[in-house]
Write a protein that holds these residues in place. Structure first.
Motif, PDB file in Angstrom:
ATOM      1  N   HIS A 260     -29.949 100.058 -17.646  1.00  0.00           N
ATOM      2  CA  HIS A 260     -31.281  99.994 -17.062  1.00  0.00           C
ATOM      3  C   HIS A 260     -31.359  98.855 -16.041  1.00  0.00           C
ATOM      4  O   HIS A 260     -32.038  98.977 -15.009  1.00  0.00           O
ATOM      5  CB  HIS A 260     -32.330  99.809 -18.152  1.00  0.00           C
ATOM      6  N   ASP A 261     -30.649  97.760 -16.321  1.00  0.00           N
ATOM      7  CA  ASP A 261     -30.619  96.632 -15.382  1.00  0.00           C
ATOM      8  C   ASP A 261     -29.976  97.035 -14.061  1.00  0.00           C
ATOM      9  O   ASP A 261     -30.449  96.645 -12.980  1.00  0.00           O
ATOM     10  CB  ASP A 261     -29.839  95.460 -15.995  1.00  0.00           C
ATOM     11  N   GLU A 262     -28.890  97.801 -14.129  1.00  0.00           N
ATOM     12  CA  GLU A 262     -28.189  98.225 -12.916  1.00  0.00           C
ATOM     13  C   GLU A 262     -29.062  99.154 -12.075  1.00  0.00           C
ATOM     14  O   GLU A 262     -29.091  99.045 -10.847  1.00  0.00           O
ATOM     15  CB  GLU A 262     -26.877  98.923 -13.294  1.00  0.00           C
ATOM     16  N   ILE A 263     -29.765 100.053 -12.732  1.00  0.00           N
ATOM     17  CA  ILE A 263     -30.651 100.961 -11.997  1.00  0.00           C
ATOM     18  C   ILE A 263     -31.793 100.178 -11.364  1.00  0.00           C
ATOM     19  O   ILE A 263     -32.169 100.418 -10.210  1.00  0.00           O
ATOM     20  CB  ILE A 263     -31.196 102.052 -12.928  1.00  0.00           C
ATOM     21  N   ALA A 264     -32.353  99.227 -12.118  1.00  0.00           N
ATOM     22  CA  ALA A 264     -33.444  98.410 -11.587  1.00  0.00           C
ATOM     23  C   ALA A 264     -32.995  97.628 -10.359  1.00  0.00           C
ATOM     24  O   ALA A 264     -33.722  97.532  -9.365  1.00  0.00           O
ATOM     25  CB  ALA A 264     -33.946  97.456 -12.671  1.00  0.00           C
ATOM     26  N   ALA A 265     -31.784  97.086 -10.411  1.00  0.00           N
ATOM     27  CA  ALA A 265     -31.262  96.332  -9.276  1.00  0.00           C
ATOM     28  C   ALA A 265     -31.053  97.257  -8.083  1.00  0.00           C
ATOM     29  O   ALA A 265     -31.313  96.884  -6.932  1.00  0.00           O
ATOM     30  CB  ALA A 265     -29.950  95.647  -9.658  1.00  0.00           C
ATOM     31  N   GLU A 266     -30.566  98.467  -8.346  1.00  0.00           N
ATOM     32  CA  GLU A 266     -30.330  99.440  -7.276  1.00  0.00           C
ATOM     33  C   GLU A 266     -31.628  99.843  -6.581  1.00  0.00           C
ATOM     34  O   GLU A 266     -31.682 100.008  -5.357  1.00  0.00           O
ATOM     35  CB  GLU A 266     -29.644 100.672  -7.849  1.00  0.00           C
ATOM     36  N   LEU A 267     -32.701  99.963  -7.357  1.00  0.00           N
ATOM     37  CA  LEU A 267     -33.967 100.464  -6.817  1.00  0.00           C
ATOM     38  C   LEU A 267     -34.943  99.348  -6.453  1.00  0.00           C
ATOM     39  O   LEU A 267     -36.028  99.621  -5.934  1.00  0.00           O
ATOM     40  CB  LEU A 267     -34.623 101.400  -7.841  1.00  0.00           C
ATOM     41  N   GLY A 268     -34.560  98.111  -6.741  1.00  0.00           N
ATOM     42  CA  GLY A 268     -35.426  96.992  -6.397  1.00  0.00           C
ATOM     43  C   GLY A 268     -36.697  96.937  -7.205  1.00  0.00           C
ATOM     44  O   GLY A 268     -37.781  96.658  -6.669  1.00  0.00           O
ATOM     45  N   THR A 269     -36.582  97.191  -8.505  1.00  0.00           N
ATOM     46  CA  THR A 269     -37.753  97.171  -9.372  1.00  0.00           C
ATOM     47  C   THR A 269     -37.413  96.425 -10.660  1.00  0.00           C
ATOM     48  O   THR A 269     -36.312  95.880 -10.803  1.00  0.00           O
ATOM     49  CB  THR A 269     -38.232  98.603  -9.684  1.00  0.00           C
ATOM     50  N   ALA A 270     -38.347  96.372 -11.583  1.00  0.00           N
ATOM     51  CA  ALA A 270     -38.129  95.657 -12.837  1.00  0.00           C
ATOM     52  C   ALA A 270     -37.433  96.543 -13.864  1.00  0.00           C
ATOM     53  O   ALA A 270     -37.644  97.761 -13.890  1.00  0.00           O
ATOM     54  CB  ALA A 270     -39.464  95.171 -13.406  1.00  0.00           C
ATOM     55  N   ARG A 271     -36.629  95.931 -14.715  1.00  0.00           N
ATOM     56  CA  ARG A 271     -35.941  96.677 -15.775  1.00  0.00           C
ATOM     57  C   ARG A 271     -36.940  97.415 -16.654  1.00  0.00           C
ATOM     58  O   ARG A 271     -36.694  98.546 -17.083  1.00  0.00           O
ATOM     59  CB  ARG A 271     -35.111  95.722 -16.628  1.00  0.00           C
TER      60      ARG A 271
END
Length: 220
Positions: free
Chosen positions: A170-181
């Motif tokens: 979930h952290d990796e996706i959040a970083a990819e999309l520029g949003t919060a985990r």
């Protein structure tokens, strides 16, 4: 669409009822096999309390312009709180209930449900808790519609991977999309609840690719 009495069909409120009331309720249950795409309830009339025996049912609202917004889905043994609200005379919104798949549906008449609801505080408590949970689901969906199309962004991300099994945290996706985990986790839980994915540690399995495609098509 044949209706039939089926005293062997499980009913979610059975555990709260006395043997006499359980027998009475089951003698009034109506069971029907409903094909996919059938509207079960449109909030204009109360035909009884609806329970899903098998299959998937979608609850949604329809805008004046014809746009559908899915509020939540019902699965096996789920009791439809919107039909309960209608029976109790406090329908909170104009909503539609439609079968997503072929379903078996149980219906209990308004009079019988009102009777057991009035006599069992445990059932009253359960209904309140269930309605509060559904309200939380609805508020979450409306928040996404009004403020942020994060469902579209995450759907695009998942479908862009080379496999239907996505090895991302979930952290990796959040970083990819520029949003919060937390935003990613909540949306993925929403997808899981509605049958789009299966979640496990560090892995997301897409089980309804077509459903994701529909999300993207509606955003265009």
């Amino acid at each position: 669409m044949a209706l039939m009495d089926d005293t062997q069909t499980a009913f979610p409120l059975d555990i709260y009822l006395s043997p006499e009331d359980k027998s009475m309720v089951h003698s009034h249950l109506r069971v029907a096999d409903i094909p996919a795409g059938t509207v079960l309830f449109d909030s204009t009339s109360c035909k009884g309390v609806i329970v899903v025996v098998s299959g998937v049912v979608r609850v949604y609202i329809l805008s004046d312009g014809g746009r559908e917004i899915t509020l939540y889905r019902l699965f096996a043994n789920d009791l439809c709180t919107l039909s309960v609200s209608c029976v109790m005379g406090s329908m909170p919104m104009q909503a539609m209930i439609q079968t997503d798949t072929d379903c078996r549906i149980t219906t209990l008449s308004n009079d019988i449900f009102s009777d057991i609801h009035s006599r069992y505080p445990s059932i009253q408590k359960l209904m309140l808790e269930t309605m509060n949970s559904r309200l939380s689901d609805i508020m979450w969906v409306l928040e996404q519609v009004a403020f942020k199309a994060m469902d579209v962004r995450i759907a695009q991300y998942l479908l862009s991977r080379p496999s239907l099994i996505v090895y991302s945290t979930h952290d990796e996706i959040a970083a990819e999309l520029g949003t919060a985990r937390e935003v990613v986790s909540r949306m993925l839980k929403y997808f899981e609840k509605n049958g789009y994915v299966e979640l496990s540690r560090g892995k997301i399995k897409i089980i309804d690719e077509r459903g994701f495609r529909k999300i993207l098509e509606k955003s265009e």
